[in-house]
Design an enzyme around this catalytic site. Structure first.
Site, PDB file in Angstrom:
ATOM      1  N   HIS A   1       3.746   2.552  -8.565  1.00 41.01           N
ATOM      2  CA  HIS A   1       4.184   3.665  -7.709  1.00 41.01           C
ATOM      3  C   HIS A   1       3.108   4.745  -7.796  1.00 41.01           C
ATOM      4  O   HIS A   1       3.070   5.506  -8.757  1.00 41.01           O
ATOM      5  CB  HIS A   1       5.538   4.172  -8.224  1.00 41.01           C
ATOM      6  CG  HIS A   1       6.146   5.294  -7.434  1.00 41.01           C
ATOM      7  ND1 HIS A   1       7.504   5.408  -7.272  1.00 41.01           N
ATOM      8  CD2 HIS A   1       5.618   6.354  -6.783  1.00 41.01           C
ATOM      9  CE1 HIS A   1       7.783   6.487  -6.540  1.00 41.01           C
ATOM     10  NE2 HIS A   1       6.644   7.083  -6.244  1.00 41.01           N
TER      11      HIS A   1
ATOM     12  N   CYS B   1       4.238   8.720  -1.467  1.00 48.10           N
ATOM     13  CA  CYS B   1       3.745   7.768  -2.464  1.00 48.10           C
ATOM     14  C   CYS B   1       3.791   6.350  -1.878  1.00 48.10           C
ATOM     15  O   CYS B   1       4.524   6.083  -0.937  1.00 48.10           O
ATOM     16  CB  CYS B   1       4.620   7.790  -3.714  1.00 48.10           C
ATOM     17  SG  CYS B   1       4.657   9.361  -4.568  1.00 48.10           S
TER      18      CYS B   1
ATOM     19  N   THR C   1      11.390   0.600  -7.859  1.00 50.18           N
ATOM     20  CA  THR C   1      10.937   1.991  -7.875  1.00 50.18           C
ATOM     21  C   THR C   1      11.641   2.716  -6.746  1.00 50.18           C
ATOM     22  O   THR C   1      11.746   2.203  -5.636  1.00 50.18           O
ATOM     23  CB  THR C   1       9.394   2.110  -7.799  1.00 50.18           C
ATOM     24  OG1 THR C   1       9.040   3.443  -8.158  1.00 50.18           O
ATOM     25  CG2 THR C   1       8.825   1.784  -6.424  1.00 50.18           C
TER      26      THR C   1
END
Lengths: 201, 161
Positions: free
Chosen positions: B47, B30, B24
């Site tokens: 994620h 995040c 990711t």
């Protein structure tokens, strides 16, 4: 209130963006000294949240992003994003003698440009739509484009899985500056705003 | 396209049996959560964008479980179990939760990290490695054959968890 976003709404947003960005580009042109700046007609789209970080070439590309949050009658996030090459060219254009590096002077130039672009945009929006808009001081981050865009979205606690995004690209021929202006209206306040603008829910 | 590399987008997750890599990119505020069962060599990567789904419930929209810390981790654990992983083996590695824009009062990143740690604790999953906070973005790769996690950054090098 949850806004139901339709084509009509997107058209109005696009028109607002058009006027706002037109103003912003005029300011930039004045800063750069009468240079001709090309601006695309802003695109207003409703796109899946998941696709946003990929809008700038893959999400892992390093970019310079100036972030401004505006509150008041409508919550907006504005991001002015430049490739690192363009950022360097912009710094060199406005700071004669600079090498274009992202040092203290360089970053303050970028922040200031972001500030002026955003202020012109918001002024136009505020005048036309009679909205009270209160921008926060701009902030700069130089990092992966995906990280910058997703952080800006997270700061707004985006609820929906689709976001309204207004995007304009601008470019100068002589100095090779390509920029993107992203405007993310908070979907929660969109409905409220349209009530103000159109006089109906 | 290489079938052995799975890309996880924002507010997204994937699970996989060895071999291969789950990746990711562009974690800012995040948080990326890698869960791994070293016995069965099954991994998962999520994620998440936000910490808590509770405040977004009951708004008439269905919730994307992969978007929030409190829903993504249990959901991913179940998905891993469905392909043969066993929960008692699970271990976690986390990355992200940075503060890219220094002057913002609320740190979404910090809240995200707290929520991830709390959720993992509630589920009894040990955290074996973490690279969180700071003011820079990260890309996270989970190597499903070994459980190794590689963090890469812009200008701040690579780190193995």
């Amino acid at each position: 209130m949850k806004a139901k976003i339709d084509d009509n709404m997107l058209d109005v947003l696009k028109e607002l963006a058009n006027i706002g960005v037109g103003n912003a580009v005029t300011s930039l042109s004045q800063m750069l000294g009468e240079e001709r700046i090309n601006m695309d007609v802003p695109v207003a789209t409703l796109i899946p949240l998941q696709d946003v970080p990929d809008l700038l070439g893959g999400g892992e590309v390093a970019v310079a992003g100036v972030y401004i949050k505006s509150t008041g009658d409508m919550d907006l996030t504005i991001l002015f994003v430049l490739s690192l090459d363009s950022a360097a060219n912009l710094i060199k254009s406005l700071l004669p003698g600079a090498n274009g590096e992202m040092d203290e002077m360089g970053t303050s130039v970028l922040v200031e440009v972001g500030n002026i672009l955003t202020a012109s945009y918001l002024n136009a929006l505020s005048m036309m739509a009679d909205l009270r808009l209160l921008p926060s001081p701009p902030q700069l981050a130089v990092d992966m484009s995906g990280a910058i865009i997703s952080t800006a979205m997270a700061e707004n606690y985006l609820i929906q899985d689709e976001v309204v995004l207004l995007r304009t690209t601008l470019s100068t021929q002589e100095r090779r500056i390509d920029g993107n202006i992203f405007i993310l209206p908070d979907s929660d306040t969109l409905g409220k705003t349209f009530t103000l603008l159109l006089g109906s829910g | 396209m290489d079938n052995d590399i799975i890309k996880v987008k924002i507010a997204d997750l994937a699970v996989k049996r060895e071999p291969g890599i789950i990746v990711t990119i562009g974690l800012g505020s995040c948080v990326g959560i890698a869960l791994y069962d070293p016995v069965n060599r099954i991994g998962g990567l999520a994620h998440i964008l936000l910490s808590d789904s509770a405040q977004f419930r009951g708004r008439g929209t269905s919730i994307n479980k992969a978007k929030f810390a409190d829903t993504a981790i249990p959901f991913m654990a179940r998905e891993m179990e469905r392909i043969g992983a066993r929960r008692q083996h699970f271990l976690a590695k986390i990355a992200g939760g940075s503060k890219l824009f220094p002057n913002n009062n609320i740190s979404v990143g910090e809240k995200n990290v707290e929520a991830v740690i709390r959720t993992l604790k509630e589920m009894g999953i040990a955290i074996r490695g973490q690279d969180v906070g700071g003011n820079y973005g990260r890309t996270m790769r989970l190597f499903v054959d070994s459980g190794k996690v590689l963090i890469s950054t812009v200008g701040k090098g690579e780190k193995e968890l």
